[in-house]
Design an enzyme around this catalytic site. Structure first.
Site, mmCIF file in Angstrom:
data_model
loop_
_atom_site.group_PDB
_atom_site.id
_atom_site.type_symbol
_atom_site.label_atom_id
_atom_site.label_comp_id
_atom_site.label_asym_id
_atom_site.label_seq_id
_atom_site.Cartn_x
_atom_site.Cartn_y
_atom_site.Cartn_z
ATOM 1 N N GLY A 349 0.810 -1.206 0.000
ATOM 2 C CA GLY A 349 0.000 0.000 0.000
ATOM 3 C C GLY A 349 0.843 1.254 0.000
ATOM 4 O O GLY A 349 0.424 2.303 -0.482
ATOM 5 N N VAL A 353 8.885 -1.528 -3.779
ATOM 6 C CA VAL A 353 10.112 -1.801 -3.032
ATOM 7 C C VAL A 353 11.165 -2.348 -3.984
ATOM 8 O O VAL A 353 10.894 -3.251 -4.786
ATOM 9 C CB VAL A 353 9.856 -2.822 -1.888
ATOM 10 C CG1 VAL A 353 11.115 -3.002 -1.059
ATOM 11 C CG2 VAL A 353 8.697 -2.374 -1.014
ATOM 12 N N ASP A 463 1.233 -3.654 14.801
ATOM 13 C CA ASP A 463 1.170 -4.591 13.679
ATOM 14 C C ASP A 463 2.239 -5.673 13.811
ATOM 15 O O ASP A 463 2.937 -6.013 12.858
ATOM 16 C CB ASP A 463 1.346 -3.844 12.353
ATOM 17 C CG ASP A 463 0.825 -4.652 11.156
ATOM 18 O OD1 ASP A 463 0.027 -5.581 11.382
ATOM 19 O OD2 ASP A 463 1.223 -4.354 10.019
#
Length: 665
Positions: A349, A353, A463
Site C-alpha cells: 500500500g 520496493v 502490527d
C-alpha cells in the site's frame, strides 16, 4: 576569544585523555564470585587445583592471551577433576597479562571466601581467571556476572544511550565475527560531539562459536546494560564468557603500531635542501587542497539549504534530528539501477520496493512512496521519526531516507527471504530448530520491551506478526515496519482511535472491537506469534476471516486443558527440544492472549518468565475467542481502503500497508 578557545579546548582534552589512558593501564581488580560448595583442605582436588593454577600462570608468562586446561582426577575419583582458564584483554601487553593472571590465581587460592571453593571466577580490568569442578569450555555461562556503572550521568542521556547501544552492538559484531579459536576482541570509537568521543570494547572467550559469542554479548547489551547503566558516562558488564565496556575516555590501548620515524639528517646543508624542497612541493598542494575544500563546502552548503528547507516543511521542529540520515536521489538511483524492474522485489500500500547496492557494498531495500498514496505520506513521516529515535539492535536497521520535491523514499538494510513468516510457513523452507525458535521468542520479547519501556516514549507497534520480524544470518530477530506504530506517554495506560489498522488475527479484541490500544495490545499479538512459532501453524483467522470453527487459540487451549500440550508441537522439531522450555512458552503464549488486557503480563514480565524458570506464572483463563462474538464485516470495513469482502479467503490486512506481495528472485 571564541576562536582561540576552539583550538585550546581540544588540545586540553587531548592531553587529559592521553594522561587518563596511561593511568588506566595499571592492574585493577574488580570482582570475584566463589562457590559456596567447598572442598576438603589438603584433598586431591586442592592438589589438582594448585597444578591448574601453576599451568595457567606458566602459560600467561609465555605471551599467551587465552588458555584452558584440565587436570584430571583418578579413575576411581573423577570428581577430583578441575577445569580452568584465563583470558587477557585483547589490547594489553604480555607482561601485564602475566601479572594479571598471577594475581588472579593468587587471590583465588588465598582469599578466605575462595580458597576452598569448588568453583570461582575473578575479574580484573585486564583479565579473567576461572575454574570449576565441572567442564565449562565452549559453553556460555550467564551467571556470576558483575556490572559497574559510572556514578556520573550524561546530560544528553537519550541521544547518548542510542549512541552507546548502536556502537556497542557494532563492536560486538566485530568481536563475534572472528573464527572460533581466534581472539574475539574488538574496540570502536565514535564522536559524541565536537569535543568528546565514545570508546567501546567487547570480548568473548575464543572457545565460543560466532553465534554463542554474539548471543552472550547480546544479553549483556540488551538486558544487563539497560537495567544498570542507562545514561551513565561509562559502564562495565563482566561475565565469565564475555565482557563489554564503554567510557568517554580512551581506556584501551591502540592496536595499531606507531609509524616509523624519518631518518635524521646528517648535515646542516642537507637539512636546508630538504626544507626548501618541502616548501616548494607542499605549499602549493596545501593551497590547492584548501581551495578545493572551500569549493566543495560551498556547493554542499547550497545543496544542504535546499534539503533543510524540505525537512522543515515536512517535519517542522524535529527536522534537526534527521539531517544525518539523508541520502541524495542520485545515489539511490545508481544503487537501484534507476529503479529498474529487475531490482523490484515487492509492492504494498505504501508503494514499490526495490533492492539496491550502495557504493560501500551495503545491500539495501528501498521503499519508494507512491505519489497517489496520501496515507503512505503519513506513514512515511511516522516511520522516519520513530525509527530515527529508536535505532535499536532488535529493530530493523534503518539506514536513512531521501526527500526531494517529487520523491519520498525510505532506505533499509536488505534482508532477502529472512522474515519469520518465511521460515515458519514456507513449505519449501527447512524448518527451524527449537533452539532457534526459543532464541527468536526471547529476542523478539526484548525488542518489544525496549519499545514499551526503554525508549524515551512508550511506542505501541500495532502490527506485530511474523512477516514483520526479520532474522539475520545468526537468527537474531529484528522488529520491522513501524508505519502503524504510535507514541503514547510513559504514564499513559491506553489510547483510542476511530481508525482500526493492523492485521486480522493478530489484533487484540479490545482493539478490534473498540479501537482501544495499549502495550497489552502488542502483548496479545506477541502471544499469537509464540503459539505460531511453537506449532508451526498460522493463526487461521489471520488469513481466513470467515473461518472461526477452530482457530489457533482454540486448538492450543483444547490441548492445554486436556493436558496434552506437547501434541501441538511442530512435527519438524522432532525430539530435539526441552520439554520444560516448550511447556513454559506455551503457557506464556496463552497468558498473553487472555481476553482481559489487565491480566495479560507486561513485556517486562514475559522477559522475566523466559529468563527465570523458577518464577511462578499467573493462573490461566480461557483465551480471547473474540471472533465468535462480533460482526467480522464491521471490523474489516473500519479504516480499510481494501475491497476485500468478508467472504474472501485472500490473506487479509485491515490496513493497506500490512501485506506486501513479493516477487520471486
Amino acid at each position: 576569544m571564541a576562536s582561540y578557545l576552539e583550538y585550546v579546548i581540544p588540545l586540553i582534552l587531548l592531553i587529559s585523555l592521553n594522561f587518563t589512558a596511561t593511568k588506566a593501564q595499571s592492574l585493577s581488580y574488580q570482582y570475584q564470585v566463589c562457590s559456596t560448595n567447598k572442598f576438603t583442605p589438603n584433598s586431591t582436588y586442592q592438589t589438582n587445583l594448585r597444578t591448574l593454577f601453576s599451568s595457567l600462570s606458566s602459560e600467561a608468562s609465555n605471551s599467551v592471551e587465552f588458555f584452558n586446561n584440565t587436570v584430571a582426577g583418578t579413575k576411581t575419583n573423577p570428581s577430583d577433576t578441575v577445569y580452568g582458564l584465563f583470558m587477557c584483554r585483547g589490547d594489553i601487553p604480555s607482561d601485564l597479562c602475566s601479572q594479571c593472571v598471577g594475581n588472579g590465581t593468587q587471590r583465588l587460592s588465598t582469599h578466605e571466601d575462595c580458597s576452598t571453593a569448588v568453583a570461582a571466577v575473578v575479574y580484573y580490568d585486564q583479565c579473567i581467571v576461572r575454574y570449576s569442578n565441572r567442564s565449562f569450555f565452549s559453553v556460555v555461562t550467564m551467571s556470576a556476572g558483575y556490572v559497574l556503572p559510572s556514578p556520573i550521568n550524561m546530560t544528553n542521556q537519550e541521544s547518548f544511550k542510542r549512541l552507546v547501544y548502536d556502537t556497542l552492538n557494532k563492536t560486538a559484531d566485530d568481536a563475534a565475527d572472528e573464527p572460533t579459536g581466534d581472539k574475539k576482541f574488538a574496540t570502536r570509537e565514535t564522536n559524541i560531539d565536537e569535543y568528546q568521543k565514545l570508546y567501546c570494547l567487547a570480548q568473548c572467550t575464543p572457545d565460543l562459536s560466532l553465534r554463542d559469542c554474539r548471543s552472550c554479548l547480546e544479553s549483556l547489551i540488551n538486558s544487563d546494560l539497560p537495567r544498570c547503566c542507562a545514561g551513565t558516562q561509562g559502564a562495565r558488564v563482566l561475565y565469565p564468557n564475555c565482557v563489554i565496556r564503554y567510557e568517554i575516555y580512551p581506556f584501551y590501548r591502540s592496536l595499531t603500531s606507531a609509524p616509523a620515524q624519518p631518518p635524521t639528517a646528517k648535515s646542516g646543508e642537507n637539512k636546508k635542501g630538504r626544507s626548501r624542497t618541502i616548501i616548494l612541493v607542499v605549499v602549493p598542494i596545501v593551497i590547492l587542497v584548501t581551495l578545493c575544500t572551500f569549493c566543495y563546502y560551498f556547493l554542499r552548503r547550497r545543496a544542504r539549504k535546499t534539503r533543510k528547507s524540505l525537512l522543515r516543511e515536512n517535519f517542522g521542529e524535529e527536522s534537526s534530528i534527521l539531517e544525518g540520515l539523508q541520502f541524495d536521489l542520485a545515489t539511490i538511483k545508481v544503487a537501484t539501477n534507476n529503479f529498474s524492474h529487475e531490482n523490484k522485489i515487492g509492492k504494498g500500500g505504501f508503494g514499490e520496493v526495490y533492492k539496491g547496492l550502495l557504493p560501500d557494498g551495503r545491500h539495501i531495500a528501498v521503499k519508494r512512496l507512491s505519489t497517489s498514496s496520501r496515507q503512505g505520506s503519513v506513514e512515511f513521516k511516522n516511520e522516519i521519526l520513530l525509527i530515527a529515535k529508536l535505532q535499536h539492535r532488535n529493530l530493523v536497521e534503518f539506514l536513512g531516507f531521501c526527500l526531494e520535491e517529487e520523491e519520498k523514499i525510505l532506505i533499509y538494510e536488505y534482508v532477502p527471504n529472512r522474515s519469520l513468516d518465511y521460515f515458519l510457513f514456507d513449505t519449501q523452507q527447512q524448518k527451524l530448530s527449537w533452539y532457534e525458535r526459543y532464541k527468536i521468542i526471547g529476542g523478539t520479547a526484548l525488542g518489544i520491551l525496549y519499545l514499551h519501556e526503554y525508549s524515551r516514549l512508550k511506542i505501541i507497534h500495532r502490527d506485530l506478526k511474523p512477516s514483520n520480524i526479520l532474522l539475520d544470518e545468526s537468527m537474531n530477530p529484528k522488529i520491522s515496519d513501524f508505519g502503524l506504530a504510535r507514541i503514547i506517554d510513559i504514564d499513559q495506560n491506553r489510547a483510542e482511535t476511530d481508525r482500526i489498522v493492523g492485521t486480522y488475527g493478530y489484533m487484540s479484541p479490545e482493539y478490534a472491537m473498540l479501537g482501544q490500544f495499549s502495550e497489552k495490545s502488542d502483548v496479545f499479538s506477541f502471544g499469537i506469534i509464540i503459539l505460531e512459532i511453537i506449532t508451526g501453524k498460522k493463526n487461521a483467522s489471520s488469513y481466513e476471516p470467515h473461518y472461526v470453527e477452530e482457530g489457533l487459540m482454540t486448538y492450543v487451549w483444547r490441548h492445554w486443558k486436556n493436558q496434552t500440550p506437547l501434541s501441538i508441537l511442530d512435527p519438524n522439531m522432532k525430539e530435539n527440544y526441552f520439554q520444560t522450555e516448550v511447556i513454559r512458552c506455551i503457557e506464556i503464549g496463552l497468558l498473553c492472549v487472555q481476553e482481559n488486557p489487565n491480566i495479560r503480563p507486561t513485556m517486562a514480565d514475559v522477559v522475566s518468565y523466559l529468563n527465570n524458570h523458577s518464577l511462578k506464572l499467573s493462573s490461566l483463563q480461557e483465551p480471547a475467542f473474540y471472533l465468535h462474538g462480533i460482526d467480522k464485516k464491521v471490523v474489516m470495513q473500519e479504516g480499510s481502503s481494501s475491497n476485500i469482502s468478508g467472504n474472501s479467503s485472500t490473506p487479509f490486512s485491515v490496513n493497506e500497508m500490512s501485506i506486501s506481495k513479493f516477487y520471486p528472485r
